[in-house]
Design a protein around this motif. Sequence first.
Motif, PDB file in Angstrom:
ATOM      1  N   TYR A  89       0.753  -1.208   0.035  1.00  0.00           N
ATOM      2  CA  TYR A  89       0.082  -0.188  -0.091  1.00  0.00           C
ATOM      3  C   TYR A  89       0.984   1.179   0.137  1.00  0.00           C
ATOM      4  O   TYR A  89       2.049   1.253   0.601  1.00  0.00           O
ATOM      5  CB  TYR A  89      -0.904  -0.121   1.184  1.00  0.00           C
ATOM      6  CG  TYR A  89      -2.096  -1.022   1.188  1.00  0.00           C
ATOM      7  CD1 TYR A  89      -3.229  -0.762   0.509  1.00  0.00           C
ATOM      8  CD2 TYR A  89      -1.790  -2.221   1.770  1.00  0.00           C
ATOM      9  CE1 TYR A  89      -4.214  -1.709   0.309  1.00  0.00           C
ATOM     10  CE2 TYR A  89      -2.864  -3.216   1.725  1.00  0.00           C
ATOM     11  CZ  TYR A  89      -4.011  -3.025   0.974  1.00  0.00           C
ATOM     12  OH  TYR A  89      -5.016  -3.805   1.095  1.00  0.00           O
ATOM     13  N   HIS A 131      -4.735  -4.384  -4.890  1.00  0.00           N
ATOM     14  CA  HIS A 131      -4.782  -3.261  -5.964  1.00  0.00           C
ATOM     15  C   HIS A 131      -3.580  -3.346  -6.459  1.00  0.00           C
ATOM     16  O   HIS A 131      -3.555  -2.722  -7.635  1.00  0.00           O
ATOM     17  CB  HIS A 131      -4.848  -1.928  -4.933  1.00  0.00           C
ATOM     18  CG  HIS A 131      -6.262  -1.770  -4.359  1.00  0.00           C
ATOM     19  ND1 HIS A 131      -7.369  -1.315  -4.658  1.00  0.00           N
ATOM     20  CD2 HIS A 131      -6.535  -2.244  -2.892  1.00  0.00           C
ATOM     21  CE1 HIS A 131      -8.050  -1.362  -3.705  1.00  0.00           C
ATOM     22  NE2 HIS A 131      -7.755  -1.873  -2.715  1.00  0.00           N
ATOM     23  N   GLY A 167      -6.164  -7.558   6.526  1.00  0.00           N
ATOM     24  CA  GLY A 167      -5.942  -8.051   5.351  1.00  0.00           C
ATOM     25  C   GLY A 167      -4.809  -9.009   5.247  1.00  0.00           C
ATOM     26  O   GLY A 167      -4.121  -8.747   6.215  1.00  0.00           O
ATOM     27  N   ASP A 195     -16.119  -6.333  -4.070  1.00  0.00           N
ATOM     28  CA  ASP A 195     -15.159  -6.730  -3.175  1.00  0.00           C
ATOM     29  C   ASP A 195     -15.886  -7.594  -2.306  1.00  0.00           C
ATOM     30  O   ASP A 195     -16.480  -7.423  -1.275  1.00  0.00           O
ATOM     31  CB  ASP A 195     -14.871  -5.649  -2.270  1.00  0.00           C
ATOM     32  CG  ASP A 195     -13.617  -5.675  -1.268  1.00  0.00           C
ATOM     33  OD1 ASP A 195     -13.149  -6.986  -1.034  1.00  0.00           O
ATOM     34  OD2 ASP A 195     -13.453  -4.770  -0.647  1.00  0.00           O
ATOM     35  N   ASP A 247     -10.304  -1.924   1.483  1.00  0.00           N
ATOM     36  CA  ASP A 247      -9.790  -2.099   0.091  1.00  0.00           C
ATOM     37  C   ASP A 247     -11.082  -1.634  -0.703  1.00  0.00           C
ATOM     38  O   ASP A 247     -10.888  -1.137  -1.822  1.00  0.00           O
ATOM     39  CB  ASP A 247      -9.663  -3.638  -0.323  1.00  0.00           C
ATOM     40  CG  ASP A 247      -8.204  -3.971  -0.005  1.00  0.00           C
ATOM     41  OD1 ASP A 247      -7.245  -3.308  -0.076  1.00  0.00           O
ATOM     42  OD2 ASP A 247      -8.307  -5.035   0.645  1.00  0.00           O
ATOM     43  N   SER A 253     -15.171  -8.283   1.947  1.00  0.00           N
ATOM     44  CA  SER A 253     -14.713  -6.854   2.158  1.00  0.00           C
ATOM     45  C   SER A 253     -14.253  -6.429   3.616  1.00  0.00           C
ATOM     46  O   SER A 253     -13.802  -5.571   3.654  1.00  0.00           O
ATOM     47  CB  SER A 253     -15.868  -5.997   1.629  1.00  0.00           C
ATOM     48  OG  SER A 253     -17.134  -6.205   2.395  1.00  0.00           O
ATOM     49  N   ASP A 284      -2.590   5.919  -0.247  1.00  0.00           N
ATOM     50  CA  ASP A 284      -3.211   4.813   0.236  1.00  0.00           C
ATOM     51  C   ASP A 284      -3.566   5.105   1.852  1.00  0.00           C
ATOM     52  O   ASP A 284      -4.714   5.323   2.044  1.00  0.00           O
ATOM     53  CB  ASP A 284      -2.925   3.461  -0.175  1.00  0.00           C
ATOM     54  CG  ASP A 284      -2.790   2.922  -1.628  1.00  0.00           C
ATOM     55  OD1 ASP A 284      -3.484   3.705  -2.296  1.00  0.00           O
ATOM     56  OD2 ASP A 284      -2.134   1.955  -1.923  1.00  0.00           O
ATOM     57  N   ASN A 317      -2.749  -7.105  -0.724  1.00  0.00           N
ATOM     58  CA  ASN A 317      -2.963  -5.892  -1.384  1.00  0.00           C
ATOM     59  C   ASN A 317      -3.676  -6.232  -2.815  1.00  0.00           C
ATOM     60  O   ASN A 317      -2.675  -6.428  -3.708  1.00  0.00           O
ATOM     61  CB  ASN A 317      -1.712  -5.034  -1.573  1.00  0.00           C
ATOM     62  CG  ASN A 317      -2.190  -3.554  -2.183  1.00  0.00           C
ATOM     63  OD1 ASN A 317      -3.202  -3.470  -2.660  1.00  0.00           O
ATOM     64  ND2 ASN A 317      -1.385  -2.811  -1.853  1.00  0.00           N
TER      65      ASN A 317
END
Length: 106
Positions: free
Chosen positions: A8, A31, A26, A44, A52, A47, A12, A29
Amino acid sequence: AIMSRLGYTPDDLSYLGDDDLYNFQGVANPHLVAKIRKGERVLDVGSGLGIDSFLALRDCCGDVVADANAGDENVATDGALVVGVDLAESEVKHATKRGIERGYSV
């Protein structure tokens, strides 16, 4: 610290704020591989607390508040949407509360 190790970015972490950083649960990542673009719709699954999902909303520009009267060019792209789902009711409640605090439509 764990979020930085997972890739991240400082942007972020700044976008999320301290409450979300200290509640991160989490293990990866998404992303780094998702590369979410403006106007996309995101689901998601699992989630959790919404971390995220919040970043996905930023990336698809779904968090941009439209000011129709001002003719603002930074209007959210039509169709940009993030939906987070999780089995843990307490986490969904927390994510919903945080989303409302951020001014998101929940």
